[in-house]
Design a protein around this motif. Sequence first.
Motif, PDB file in Angstrom:
ATOM      1  N   PHE A  58       0.850  -1.191   0.000  1.00 16.23           N
ATOM      2  CA  PHE A  58       0.000   0.000   0.000  1.00 16.23           C
ATOM      3  C   PHE A  58       0.888   1.244   0.000  1.00 16.23           C
ATOM      4  N   THR A  59       1.425   1.565  -1.172  1.00 18.42           N
ATOM      5  CA  THR A  59       2.406   2.649  -1.264  1.00 18.42           C
ATOM      6  C   THR A  59       1.808   4.020  -0.957  1.00 18.42           C
ATOM      7  N   THR A  60       0.546   4.231  -1.298  1.00 18.12           N
ATOM      8  CA  THR A  60      -0.082   5.523  -1.017  1.00 18.12           C
ATOM      9  C   THR A  60      -0.176   5.760   0.487  1.00 18.12           C
ATOM     10  N   ALA A  61      -0.594   4.749   1.219  1.00 17.23           N
ATOM     11  CA  ALA A  61      -0.668   4.875   2.676  1.00 17.23           C
ATOM     12  C   ALA A  61       0.721   5.049   3.267  1.00 17.23           C
ATOM     13  N   SER A  62       1.711   4.357   2.708  1.00 16.07           N
ATOM     14  CA  SER A  62       3.081   4.476   3.193  1.00 16.07           C
ATOM     15  C   SER A  62       3.619   5.892   2.980  1.00 16.07           C
ATOM     16  N   LEU A  63       3.346   6.467   1.823  1.00 16.10           N
ATOM     17  CA  LEU A  63       3.784   7.838   1.561  1.00 16.10           C
ATOM     18  C   LEU A  63       3.084   8.832   2.485  1.00 16.10           C
ATOM     19  N   THR A  64       1.820   8.586   2.780  1.00 13.86           N
ATOM     20  CA  THR A  64       1.094   9.451   3.709  1.00 13.86           C
ATOM     21  C   THR A  64       1.709   9.380   5.106  1.00 13.86           C
ATOM     22  N   LEU A  65       2.041   8.178   5.553  1.00 17.50           N
ATOM     23  CA  LEU A  65       2.703   8.027   6.851  1.00 17.50           C
ATOM     24  C   LEU A  65       4.036   8.765   6.884  1.00 17.50           C
ATOM     25  N   THR A  66       4.787   8.662   5.811  1.00 14.61           N
ATOM     26  CA  THR A  66       6.082   9.337   5.750  1.00 14.61           C
ATOM     27  C   THR A  66       5.914  10.849   5.802  1.00 14.61           C
ATOM     28  N   ARG A  67       4.893  11.365   5.126  1.00 14.48           N
ATOM     29  CA  ARG A  67       4.645  12.819   5.160  1.00 14.48           C
ATOM     30  C   ARG A  67       4.192  13.281   6.543  1.00 14.48           C
ATOM     31  N   LEU A  68       3.390  12.467   7.228  1.00 13.83           N
ATOM     32  CA  LEU A  68       2.876  12.833   8.548  1.00 13.83           C
ATOM     33  C   LEU A  68       3.885  12.610   9.668  1.00 13.83           C
ATOM     34  N   ARG A  69       4.976  11.956   9.377  1.00 17.39           N
ATOM     35  CA  ARG A  69       5.959  11.560  10.389  1.00 17.39           C
ATOM     36  C   ARG A  69       6.392  12.708  11.288  1.00 17.39           C
ATOM     37  N   GLN A  70       6.665  13.853  10.719  1.00 17.16           N
ATOM     38  CA  GLN A  70       7.190  14.978  11.504  1.00 17.16           C
ATOM     39  C   GLN A  70       6.188  15.539  12.505  1.00 17.16           C
ATOM     40  N   HIS A  71       4.904  15.243  12.326  1.00 24.27           N
ATOM     41  CA  HIS A  71       3.869  15.770  13.218  1.00 24.27           C
ATOM     42  C   HIS A  71       3.455  14.782  14.315  1.00 24.27           C
ATOM     43  N   LEU A  72       4.039  13.590  14.297  1.00 21.55           N
ATOM     44  CA  LEU A  72       3.656  12.540  15.229  1.00 21.55           C
ATOM     45  C   LEU A  72       4.606  12.495  16.427  1.00 21.55           C
ATOM     46  N   PRO A  73       4.172  11.860  17.520  1.00 21.31           N
ATOM     47  CA  PRO A  73       5.068  11.687  18.672  1.00 21.31           C
ATOM     48  C   PRO A  73       6.293  10.847  18.305  1.00 21.31           C
ATOM     49  N   ARG A  74       7.329  10.970  19.107  1.00 22.38           N
ATOM     50  CA  ARG A  74       8.607  10.323  18.808  1.00 22.38           C
ATOM     51  C   ARG A  74       8.486   8.798  18.695  1.00 22.38           C
ATOM     52  N   PHE A  75       7.665   8.168  19.542  1.00 19.21           N
ATOM     53  CA  PHE A  75       7.562   6.705  19.465  1.00 19.21           C
ATOM     54  C   PHE A  75       6.936   6.267  18.143  1.00 19.21           C
ATOM     55  N   LEU A  76       6.036   7.074  17.588  1.00 16.39           N
ATOM     56  CA  LEU A  76       5.456   6.729  16.286  1.00 16.39           C
ATOM     57  C   LEU A  76       6.417   7.036  15.150  1.00 16.39           C
ATOM     58  N   GLN A  77       7.233   8.072  15.303  1.00 16.44           N
ATOM     59  CA  GLN A  77       8.258   8.353  14.304  1.00 16.44           C
ATOM     60  C   GLN A  77       9.215   7.170  14.200  1.00 16.44           C
ATOM     61  N   HIS A  78       9.528   6.583  15.348  1.00 20.13           N
ATOM     62  CA  HIS A  78      10.415   5.417  15.376  1.00 20.13           C
ATOM     63  C   HIS A  78       9.780   4.229  14.643  1.00 20.13           C
ATOM     64  N   VAL A  79       8.489   4.024  14.841  1.00 17.75           N
ATOM     65  CA  VAL A  79       7.778   2.933  14.157  1.00 17.75           C
ATOM     66  C   VAL A  79       7.791   3.161  12.648  1.00 17.75           C
ATOM     67  N   ILE A  80       7.551   4.387  12.230  1.00 19.09           N
ATOM     68  CA  ILE A  80       7.537   4.700  10.795  1.00 19.09           C
ATOM     69  C   ILE A  80       8.921   4.496  10.194  1.00 19.09           C
ATOM     70  N   ASP A  81       9.960   4.906  10.915  1.00 17.34           N
ATOM     71  CA  ASP A  81      11.323   4.723  10.414  1.00 17.34           C
ATOM     72  C   ASP A  81      11.698   3.245  10.329  1.00 17.34           C
ATOM     73  N   GLU A  82      11.320   2.463  11.326  1.00 16.05           N
ATOM     74  CA  GLU A  82      11.663   1.038  11.340  1.00 16.05           C
ATOM     75  C   GLU A  82      10.935   0.240  10.270  1.00 16.05           C
ATOM     76  N   THR A  83       9.763   0.686   9.879  1.00 14.87           N
ATOM     77  CA  THR A  83       8.978  -0.087   8.897  1.00 14.87           C
ATOM     78  C   THR A  83       8.970   0.554   7.515  1.00 14.87           C
ATOM     79  N   ASP A  84       9.835   1.518   7.293  1.00 12.64           N
ATOM     80  CA  ASP A  84       9.907   2.163   5.978  1.00 12.64           C
ATOM     81  C   ASP A  84      10.518   1.192   4.971  1.00 12.64           C
ATOM     82  N   PRO A  85       9.779   0.792   3.931  1.00 12.86           N
ATOM     83  CA  PRO A  85      10.296  -0.192   2.982  1.00 12.86           C
ATOM     84  C   PRO A  85      11.455   0.351   2.145  1.00 12.86           C
ATOM     85  N   ASP A  86      11.578   1.652   1.979  1.00 13.88           N
ATOM     86  CA  ASP A  86      12.678   2.218   1.206  1.00 13.88           C
ATOM     87  C   ASP A  86      13.988   2.206   1.967  1.00 13.88           C
ATOM     88  N   LYS A  87      13.921   2.273   3.292  1.00 12.89           N
ATOM     89  CA  LYS A  87      15.136   2.332   4.108  1.00 12.89           C
ATOM     90  C   LYS A  87      15.585   0.976   4.625  1.00 12.89           C
TER      91      LYS A  87
END
Length: 90
Positions: A58-87
């Motif tokens: 679901f690349t569209t949802a993944s891109l949305t999560l990546t865009r919203l990352r900076q507005h989320l709490p630190r623990f959620l930023q960590h989850v987004i970074d750990e599950t980023d398929p590009d990284k």
Amino acid sequence: MIKRSAKFALGILLLIAGIIITPLPIPLGLISILMGLSLLISVAPPLRNWLILLRKKFTTASLTLTRLRQHLPRFLQHVIDETDPDKTKQ
């Protein structure tokens, strides 16, 4: 070992509680689900790999999560970074 088991149990409890209280008008269920997932991916590598595969599918949802990352709490930023398929190498 005990710390990992406690994190796993707490993650499961938060996830189940979040699913149960999701219909409430206040978004506490969603917050509880996200907190439970953040605990679970730190102790359960298969879950992290599953989330990476979901984000690849679901690349569209993944891109949305990546865009919203900076507005989320630190623990959620960590989850987004750990599950980023590009990284991550999968």
